[in-house]
Design a protein around this motif. Structure first.
Motif, PDB file in Angstrom:
ATOM      1  N   ALA A  62       0.833  -1.201   0.000  1.00  0.00           N
ATOM      2  CA  ALA A  62       0.000   0.000   0.000  1.00  0.00           C
ATOM      3  C   ALA A  62       0.868   1.250   0.000  1.00  0.00           C
ATOM      4  N   ILE A  63       1.917   1.243   0.794  1.00  0.00           N
ATOM      5  CA  ILE A  63       2.829   2.390   0.840  1.00  0.00           C
ATOM      6  C   ILE A  63       3.482   2.593  -0.521  1.00  0.00           C
ATOM      7  N   ASP A  64       3.912   1.515  -1.134  1.00  0.00           N
ATOM      8  CA  ASP A  64       4.580   1.617  -2.438  1.00  0.00           C
ATOM      9  C   ASP A  64       3.641   2.163  -3.506  1.00  0.00           C
ATOM     10  N   TYR A  65       2.397   1.678  -3.544  1.00  0.00           N
ATOM     11  CA  TYR A  65       1.457   2.186  -4.551  1.00  0.00           C
ATOM     12  C   TYR A  65       1.109   3.643  -4.281  1.00  0.00           C
ATOM     13  N   ALA A  66       0.978   4.021  -3.019  1.00  0.00           N
ATOM     14  CA  ALA A  66       0.677   5.418  -2.712  1.00  0.00           C
ATOM     15  C   ALA A  66       1.842   6.324  -3.105  1.00  0.00           C
ATOM     16  N   GLU A 112       4.578   5.511  -5.260  1.00  0.00           N
ATOM     17  CA  GLU A 112       5.046   5.389  -6.639  1.00  0.00           C
ATOM     18  C   GLU A 112       3.942   5.582  -7.671  1.00  0.00           C
ATOM     19  N   GLY A 113       2.692   5.358  -7.268  1.00  0.00           N
ATOM     20  CA  GLY A 113       1.582   5.610  -8.168  1.00  0.00           C
ATOM     21  C   GLY A 113       0.814   4.361  -8.555  1.00  0.00           C
ATOM     22  N   PHE A 114      -0.418   4.582  -8.990  1.00  0.00           N
ATOM     23  CA  PHE A 114      -1.315   3.510  -9.432  1.00  0.00           C
ATOM     24  C   PHE A 114      -2.215   4.087 -10.513  1.00  0.00           C
ATOM     25  N   PRO A 115      -2.709   3.266 -11.430  1.00  0.00           N
ATOM     26  CA  PRO A 115      -3.588   3.774 -12.496  1.00  0.00           C
ATOM     27  C   PRO A 115      -4.990   4.033 -11.960  1.00  0.00           C
ATOM     28  N   ALA A 149      -4.676   7.490 -15.699  1.00  0.00           N
ATOM     29  CA  ALA A 149      -3.473   8.261 -15.376  1.00  0.00           C
ATOM     30  C   ALA A 149      -2.797   7.672 -14.149  1.00  0.00           C
ATOM     31  N   LEU A 150      -1.474   7.756 -14.124  1.00  0.00           N
ATOM     32  CA  LEU A 150      -0.741   7.306 -12.949  1.00  0.00           C
ATOM     33  C   LEU A 150      -0.921   8.352 -11.859  1.00  0.00           C
ATOM     34  N   PHE A 151      -1.418   7.927 -10.709  1.00  0.00           N
ATOM     35  CA  PHE A 151      -1.766   8.859  -9.640  1.00  0.00           C
ATOM     36  C   PHE A 151      -1.037   8.474  -8.358  1.00  0.00           C
ATOM     37  N   ARG A 152      -0.619   9.466  -7.604  1.00  0.00           N
ATOM     38  CA  ARG A 152       0.100   9.233  -6.355  1.00  0.00           C
ATOM     39  C   ARG A 152      -0.610   9.907  -5.196  1.00  0.00           C
ATOM     40  N   THR A 153      -0.538   9.280  -4.028  1.00  0.00           N
ATOM     41  CA  THR A 153      -1.061   9.881  -2.804  1.00  0.00           C
ATOM     42  C   THR A 153       0.046   9.824  -1.749  1.00  0.00           C
TER      43      THR A 153
END
Length: 206
Positions: A138-142, A144-147, A185-189
């Motif tokens: 979860a930390i990595d996707y937040a 580095e990004g997710f579609p 779009a690749l999105f980051r949080t």
């Protein structure tokens, strides 16, 4: 029509199976099983991943009702991660604001978040992995990004006026450069990544 006909893809195997509403969460949970985690470790890792990749449906401030079967205990259990209303959210309080019905959006209908504590309770009581291991995807996707699935973009579009005029901290997150992000779009949080990282740092410091 064949008796085996189904309108949904069938998943068959001898090792394990994971199903969720987002392929990335399913992939994360299955990877946990493949690396020796148990079903509860996988569920927690997948649940935290869903908080990142499906923010229009759930999140760290949300809720989660959990039904689980314990083979060890030979019983079904319900774990309630549905938050209670804040102590001051009484009918009298709402009437004092001139509100006849609790609104459907905004801060007034918000409950005390229950999801994070419920997932941690499941991990503590039935899991085998440490929190850092199940939070890492979860930390990595937040970070580095997710579609973005199209429904996220549609949800942001529907409330963009509120973001711009009232929920300005949310605007800064969900309207980068002042625009509704495009589907896929690749999105980051990064704020969530930083929050979860801080939780891990604080836990390890104790």
């Amino acid at each position: 029509m064949s008796a085996s006909f189904t309108t949904r893809p069938e998943i068959r195997g001898t090792f394990g199976v994971v199903s969720s509403t987002h392929w990335l969460a399913s992939q994360v949970a299955m990877s946990v099983l493949e690396r020796g985690g148990n079903a509860y470790d996988a569920a927690v890792a997948g649940g935290f991943t869903l908080q990142i990749v499906e923010p229009h449906l759930n999140g760290p401030g949300g809720e989660v009702p959990i039904l689980l079967w314990s083979e060890r205990e030979q019983r079904m259990r319900a774990l309630c991660g549905q938050g209670p209303a804040p102590a001051l959210a009484t009918p009298a309080y709402f009437r004092g604001l001139g509100v006849e019905l609790v609104p459907g959006i905004g801060l007034l209908p918000a409950t005390v978040p229950g999801a994070f504590g419920a997932w941690l309770t499941l991990l503590r009581d039935y899991g085998t992995w440490e929190l850092a291991e199940v939070l890492r995807p979860a930390i990595d996707y937040a970070r580095e990004g997710f579609p973005l699935v199209p429904r996220i973009s549609q949800a942001i579009l529907a409330v963009q006026a509120l973001f711009r005029d009232e929920w300005t901290s949310s605007r800064d997150v969900w309207l980068p450069d002042g625009r509704v992000p495009a589907p896929d779009a690749l999105f980051r949080t990064p704020a969530i990544a930083a929050t979860y990282t801080r939780i891990l740092d604080d836990a390890h410091a104790k």
